[in-house]
Write a protein that holds these residues in place. Structure first.
Motif, PDB file in Angstrom:
ATOM      1  N   UNK A 383     -50.116  -4.370  21.093  1.00  0.00           N
ATOM      2  CA  UNK A 383     -50.272  -3.531  19.899  1.00  0.00           C
ATOM      3  C   UNK A 383     -49.985  -2.077  20.218  1.00  0.00           C
ATOM      4  N   UNK A 384     -50.576  -1.574  21.300  1.00  0.00           N
ATOM      5  CA  UNK A 384     -50.379  -0.169  21.641  1.00  0.00           C
ATOM      6  C   UNK A 384     -49.039   0.074  22.326  1.00  0.00           C
ATOM      7  N   UNK A 385     -48.451  -0.971  22.899  1.00  0.00           N
ATOM      8  CA  UNK A 385     -47.087  -0.838  23.396  1.00  0.00           C
ATOM      9  C   UNK A 385     -46.132  -0.627  22.226  1.00  0.00           C
ATOM     10  N   UNK A 386     -46.259  -1.443  21.192  1.00  0.00           N
ATOM     11  CA  UNK A 386     -45.403  -1.281  20.015  1.00  0.00           C
ATOM     12  C   UNK A 386     -45.649   0.065  19.346  1.00  0.00           C
ATOM     13  N   UNK A 387     -46.905   0.454  19.266  1.00  0.00           N
ATOM     14  CA  UNK A 387     -47.256   1.718  18.622  1.00  0.00           C
ATOM     15  C   UNK A 387     -46.595   2.908  19.304  1.00  0.00           C
ATOM     16  N   UNK A 388     -46.580   2.903  20.635  1.00  0.00           N
ATOM     17  CA  UNK A 388     -46.085   4.063  21.389  1.00  0.00           C
ATOM     18  C   UNK A 388     -44.640   3.918  21.836  1.00  0.00           C
ATOM     19  N   UNK A 389     -44.002   2.794  21.483  1.00  0.00           N
ATOM     20  CA  UNK A 389     -42.603   2.609  21.843  1.00  0.00           C
ATOM     21  C   UNK A 389     -42.380   2.142  23.258  1.00  0.00           C
ATOM     22  N   UNK A 390     -43.385   1.547  23.866  1.00  0.00           N
ATOM     23  CA  UNK A 390     -43.241   1.038  25.229  1.00  0.00           C
ATOM     24  C   UNK A 390     -42.685  -0.377  25.183  1.00  0.00           C
ATOM     25  N   UNK A 391     -41.636  -0.631  25.966  1.00  0.00           N
ATOM     26  CA  UNK A 391     -41.023  -1.959  26.000  1.00  0.00           C
ATOM     27  C   UNK A 391     -41.611  -2.752  27.155  1.00  0.00           C
ATOM     28  N   UNK A 392     -42.408  -3.763  26.838  1.00  0.00           N
ATOM     29  CA  UNK A 392     -43.057  -4.548  27.882  1.00  0.00           C
ATOM     30  C   UNK A 392     -42.052  -5.460  28.589  1.00  0.00           C
ATOM     31  N   UNK A 393     -42.226  -5.560  29.907  1.00  0.00           N
ATOM     32  CA  UNK A 393     -41.392  -6.445  30.706  1.00  0.00           C
ATOM     33  C   UNK A 393     -41.990  -7.852  30.718  1.00  0.00           C
ATOM     34  N   UNK A 394     -41.246  -8.814  31.253  1.00  0.00           N
ATOM     35  CA  UNK A 394     -41.703 -10.205  31.253  1.00  0.00           C
ATOM     36  C   UNK A 394     -43.016 -10.388  32.012  1.00  0.00           C
ATOM     37  N   UNK A 395     -43.268  -9.544  33.010  1.00  0.00           N
ATOM     38  CA  UNK A 395     -44.486  -9.687  33.810  1.00  0.00           C
ATOM     39  C   UNK A 395     -45.585  -8.731  33.359  1.00  0.00           C
ATOM     40  N   UNK A 396     -45.530  -8.313  32.102  1.00  0.00           N
ATOM     41  CA  UNK A 396     -46.563  -7.453  31.524  1.00  0.00           C
ATOM     42  C   UNK A 396     -47.087  -8.086  30.235  1.00  0.00           C
ATOM     43  N   UNK A 397     -48.409  -8.073  30.068  1.00  0.00           N
ATOM     44  CA  UNK A 397     -48.994  -8.551  28.821  1.00  0.00           C
ATOM     45  C   UNK A 397     -48.536  -9.932  28.417  1.00  0.00           C
ATOM     46  N   UNK A 398     -48.584 -10.872  29.352  1.00  0.00           N
ATOM     47  CA  UNK A 398     -48.017 -12.206  29.119  1.00  0.00           C
ATOM     48  C   UNK A 398     -48.687 -12.983  27.980  1.00  0.00           C
ATOM     49  N   UNK A 399     -49.862 -12.572  27.580  1.00  0.00           N
ATOM     50  CA  UNK A 399     -50.578 -13.300  26.523  1.00  0.00           C
ATOM     51  C   UNK A 399     -50.931 -12.403  25.339  1.00  0.00           C
ATOM     52  N   UNK A 400     -50.238 -11.282  25.225  1.00  0.00           N
ATOM     53  CA  UNK A 400     -50.590 -10.270  24.233  1.00  0.00           C
ATOM     54  C   UNK A 400     -49.602 -10.249  23.074  1.00  0.00           C
ATOM     55  N   UNK A 401     -50.135 -10.297  21.852  1.00  0.00           N
ATOM     56  CA  UNK A 401     -49.334 -10.227  20.632  1.00  0.00           C
ATOM     57  C   UNK A 401     -49.745  -8.988  19.834  1.00  0.00           C
ATOM     58  N   UNK A 402     -48.784  -8.261  19.357  1.00  0.00           N
ATOM     59  CA  UNK A 402     -49.085  -7.053  18.601  1.00  0.00           C
ATOM     60  C   UNK A 402     -49.621  -7.380  17.211  1.00  0.00           C
TER      61      UNK A 402
END
Length: 525
Positions: A383-402
């Motif tokens: 959620x906060x990655x999308x909010x701030x424009x951060x592009x998550x990599x495959x090995x980040x936030x593997x179970x997180x949905x915005x």
């Protein structure tokens, strides 16, 4: 009193890192991104907040007001029914059972659970120009210095387990190396030694005594205690320090992220003198009223700092209410800490992991909004990655949905998630898809009836399947008659385990996994 020491003698040390960080990054332009504050209560039940339970006997006017100013999520969950795994998922966007922690919680001397190369909510927001702070209960492990000639030995439940530690040495792999520019941390729970404040990578005072309390609700385990650590003052200290932080950071150029992880209303249940007896119930209710009052002060501090419009304030809990709080006695009084849901802390039932969750963001969220979308604390990362424009990599936030769309647009929008996984204290799994919830054991997986190993489980179906739309209290096990639905959910859970992720992306490795892992941990009775 520790707060006096921190606010005077340590305030210079507290502010210098903030000023240096501000000055060391002149290339950063002033951000339009909102400030983010997450307040995570400890062992607070869904039914303990008036806004979520109209029949609650505990008065929470300030948290109720917070709900009226923002959005209430009525189907919000932790990933686990106990604290350490919940905190891991919240900060990493990844389920805890992908690590070596398959059941239970850490102790006060456990080594760091979050790997050094793992992106956290804090480190992600640092990259996006945020100043970050963690204030409160850490309980994710940190590496203590050892006395000469000692090698690390696990443990931490007994006072002698701490004899090998050298409290004068710096602490490694605490919050400061997991994404936080500033931290004032309690190593574990308020009933697990050592009882010290860790400011950044050092203790504010060296333990010189051993304390223990064995009251019905105020008990804590015997262990080393610093002279500046007073159990009753721990919650006030963390609130006051957080309000100082908000005041100072509101004057800075860049946005901030504050993770305020309360040690309360977890045991020991210690309302300060002015709140004792105020509820007319049990000390737990008094403690809740005290927390509510401090939440009112925190909300007011945000307003007075002039940052209310573009500050996201989240209030939630790390799991359900604990039986140690006097759960059954409160039920007898007519107060239901889990509201309409079955079970409590440690359980795989809804009372273990469905928690009150409020999100306030005046510039974006309409006042008094109620949202029934299923969300999980593991979703904060995406959620906060999308909010701030951060592009998550495959090995980040593997179970997180915005769930940002739930805040920005029509709250009826569905998330991309197919299934959500929950975990109990003994390692029992549950998976939810739509209204259907499959539990991979016969009983609670925790501390309510039927407990793991109880003879009462004999003769019960191997698993439990509930339709929460029709049966939110989980009273009718449909597993015997809905085997196709149960198999569908079971296969989805196995896929999530084996793929190392539940989101789209490249398959990832679990930290601790072998061919027998599912057989060993999947079916927990």
């Amino acid at each position: 009193m520790i707060y006096s020491n921190l606010s005077r003698s340590s305030i210079f040390l507290f502010l210098v890192p903030i000023l240096l960080i501000s000055c060391s990054k002149p290339e950063l332009e002033k951000k339009s991104n909102p400030n983010i504050i997450i307040v995570l209560a400890d062992d607070l039940g869904y039914g303990d907040i008036g806004a979520f339970n109209s029949e609650s006997l505990i008065k929470t006017p300030h948290i109720d007001e917070l709900a009226s100013e923002g959005m209430m999520f009525t189907d919000a969950h932790t990933t686990s029914a106990v604290c350490t795994p919940t905190r891991y998922a919240l900060l990493t966007g990844r389920y805890n059972w992908r690590t070596k922690l398959k059941e239970g919680v850490l102790t006060g001397k456990s080594k760091a659970l979050i790997a050094s190369d793992r992106t956290t909510l804090g480190s992600m927001l640092q990259k996006q120009g945020y100043h970050t702070a963690m204030i409160g209960k850490w309980h994710l492990g940190m590496d203590w210095g050892l006395k000469e000639g000692e090698t690390f030995k696990p443990g931490g439940w007994n006072p002698e387990d701490y004899d090998q530690l050298d409290f004068n040495k710096p602490i490694e792999n605490g919050p400061g190396t997991r994404g936080f520019d500033y931290s004032l941390a309690l190593p574990a729970s308020l009933d697990i030694a050592p009882y010290v404040y860790v400011e950044n990578n050092a203790l504010t005072s060296i333990p010189t005594k051993t304390t223990i309390d064995q009251g019905e609700y105020s008990w804590w385990r015997e262990g080393p205690t610093s002279v500046d650590f007073i159990h009753e003052q721990c919650t006030p200290v963390f609130f006051e320090k957080s309000m100082e932080y908000i005041s100072e950071q509101s004057k800075m150029e860049n946005p901030f992220f504050l993770f305020l992880a309360l040690p309360s209303p977890h045991t020991p249940i210690l309302p300060t003198k002015e709140w004792q007896g105020k509820s007319g119930m049990l000390p737990y209710a008094d403690f809740m009223m005290m927390i509510d009052d401090y939440m009112g002060k925190l909300n007011q501090a945000i307003k007075e700092a002039g940052i209310e419009e573009n500050t996201i304030l989240i209030f939630t809990s790390d799991n359900g209410c604990s039986p140690a709080a006097g759960f059954e006695k409160m039920v007898e009084m007519g107060h239901y800490p889990s509201g309409p849901f079955r079970g409590h802390k440690a359980d795989i039932y809804e009372g273990g992991h469905r928690v009150p969750t409020i999100v306030k963001w005046p510039s974006t969220i309409a006042k008094g909004t109620v949202n029934s979308t299923l969300i999980s604390q593991v979703d904060f990362m995406a959620t906060f990655a999308e909010l701030t424009g951060y592009e998550m990599q495959d090995n980040e936030g593997e179970d997180s949905f915005s769930f940002l769309s739930q805040l920005n647009s029509d709250p009826s929008d569905d998330l991309e998630r197919e299934g959500t996984v929950f975990h109990s204290v003994n390692g029992t799994f549950a998976i939810r898809k739509g209204d259907w919830k499959l539990i991979t054991s016969k009983g609670s997986g925790g501390w309510s009836f039927p407990r793991p190993g109880d003879s009462a489980q004999e003769g019960l179906p191997a698993m439990q399947l509930y339709n929460l739309a029709n049966d939110p209290a989980e009273t009718q096990n449909l597993y015997p008659n809905e085997r196709a639905k149960a198999e569908e959910l079971e296969q989805l859970l196995v896929k999530y385990i084996q793929d190392g992720r539940s989101t789209e992306g490249a398959i990832q490795s679990n930290d601790s996994f072998d061919g027998e892992w599912i057989q060993t941990w999947f079916m927990k009775d």
